[in-house]
Every structure is written in C-alpha cells, then in structure tokens.
Design a protein around this motif. Sequence first.
Motif, PDB file in Angstrom:
ATOM      1  N   ARG A  24      25.213 -24.787 -14.413  1.00  0.00           N
ATOM      2  CA  ARG A  24      25.119 -25.725 -15.535  1.00  0.00           C
ATOM      3  C   ARG A  24      26.409 -26.506 -15.772  1.00  0.00           C
ATOM      4  NH1 ARG A  24      21.276 -23.107 -20.145  1.00  0.00           N
ATOM      5  NH2 ARG A  24      19.629 -22.466 -18.733  1.00  0.00           N
ATOM      6  N   THR A  25      27.507 -26.045 -15.200  1.00  0.00           N
ATOM      7  CA  THR A  25      28.778 -26.773 -15.365  1.00  0.00           C
ATOM      8  C   THR A  25      28.777 -28.076 -14.578  1.00  0.00           C
ATOM      9  OG1 THR A  25      29.913 -25.732 -13.484  1.00  0.00           O
ATOM     10  CG2 THR A  25      30.046 -24.606 -15.639  1.00  0.00           C
ATOM     11  N   ASP A  26      27.829 -28.225 -13.647  1.00  0.00           N
ATOM     12  CA  ASP A  26      27.735 -29.416 -12.799  1.00  0.00           C
ATOM     13  C   ASP A  26      29.068 -29.673 -12.099  1.00  0.00           C
ATOM     14  OD1 ASP A  26      26.510 -31.640 -11.616  1.00  0.00           O
ATOM     15  OD2 ASP A  26      27.164 -32.971 -13.241  1.00  0.00           O
ATOM     16  N   GLY A  27      29.558 -28.631 -11.424  1.00  0.00           N
ATOM     17  CA  GLY A  27      30.837 -28.753 -10.725  1.00  0.00           C
ATOM     18  C   GLY A  27      31.998 -28.933 -11.689  1.00  0.00           C
ATOM     19  N   PHE A  28      31.878 -28.357 -12.849  1.00  0.00           N
ATOM     20  CA  PHE A  28      32.856 -28.455 -13.936  1.00  0.00           C
ATOM     21  C   PHE A  28      33.024 -29.889 -14.432  1.00  0.00           C
ATOM     22  CE2 PHE A  28      33.954 -24.354 -12.038  1.00  0.00           C
ATOM     23  CZ  PHE A  28      33.879 -23.564 -13.171  1.00  0.00           C
ATOM     24  N   LEU A  32      31.103 -28.896 -22.012  1.00  0.00           N
ATOM     25  CA  LEU A  32      30.610 -27.800 -22.849  1.00  0.00           C
ATOM     26  C   LEU A  32      30.312 -26.558 -22.016  1.00  0.00           C
ATOM     27  CD1 LEU A  32      29.773 -26.818 -25.652  1.00  0.00           C
ATOM     28  CD2 LEU A  32      27.480 -27.662 -25.162  1.00  0.00           C
ATOM     29  N   TRP A  33      29.538 -26.733 -20.948  1.00  0.00           N
ATOM     30  CA  TRP A  33      29.207 -25.581 -20.108  1.00  0.00           C
ATOM     31  C   TRP A  33      30.428 -25.063 -19.360  1.00  0.00           C
ATOM     32  CZ3 TRP A  33      25.452 -22.389 -20.750  1.00  0.00           C
ATOM     33  CH2 TRP A  33      24.284 -22.816 -21.349  1.00  0.00           C
TER      34      TRP A  33
END
Length: 108
Positions: A24-28, A32-33
Amino acid sequence: MSATLGLLVAAILVEVAATTNLARTDGFRDPLWSVAVLSGYAVSLWMLSVVVRSMPVSVAYALWSGLGTAAVALVGVTVLGESWDLVKTGALLLIVVGVVVLNLHGTH
C-alpha cells in the motif's frame, strides 16, 4: 504467558501488520501508508529490543523473524489471494522446525 513472551508476540503481530500493508505504500510514494508501515516496523523493533533484555537475542530474533515470515505467508494466502503450493508448505515447515530447534537449543 510471561510478559516477555507476550511482548514478543505483540512485536511479531505488529511486524506482520506492517509487512502485510507494505504494498500500500506504492514504493513509499504514498506518505500516509509509508509512515504507517515504517512506524509499524519501528514499534516492532523497539518491542524486540525490550524482549532481548530478558531473552537471548538468538532465540528472540529466531522467533520474531521465523514466525513473522510464516504468518506473512499465511496472510498472503488467506487475505491477499497469493498462491499456495507444496514448495511453500515445505519451506514454511523448515522455518518452523528451525525456530523450534533454536529454541530447544537455547534452553540448555
């Protein structure tokens, strides 16, 4: 369950939650995630550092990493829809056996 063991279980659960949400971080790139996941890892490591005050680090880390890895694999299959096969089963059994052997050896 002793306080130390309870804290170790909590550390494992927090690490598993952080790892489960890593995608969920989408590759940081999602702030938020990214903060949530990194905070989860930080809290888990802090709890592990408290555990090793009264438990050998080799045993604590074997439990934390081994059971965490097995739990993430199970979450991946049951919650995230990842595949499950005989190779994964065998690999996880080897991890669990390794953790058990380290614990039995650590108690002597």
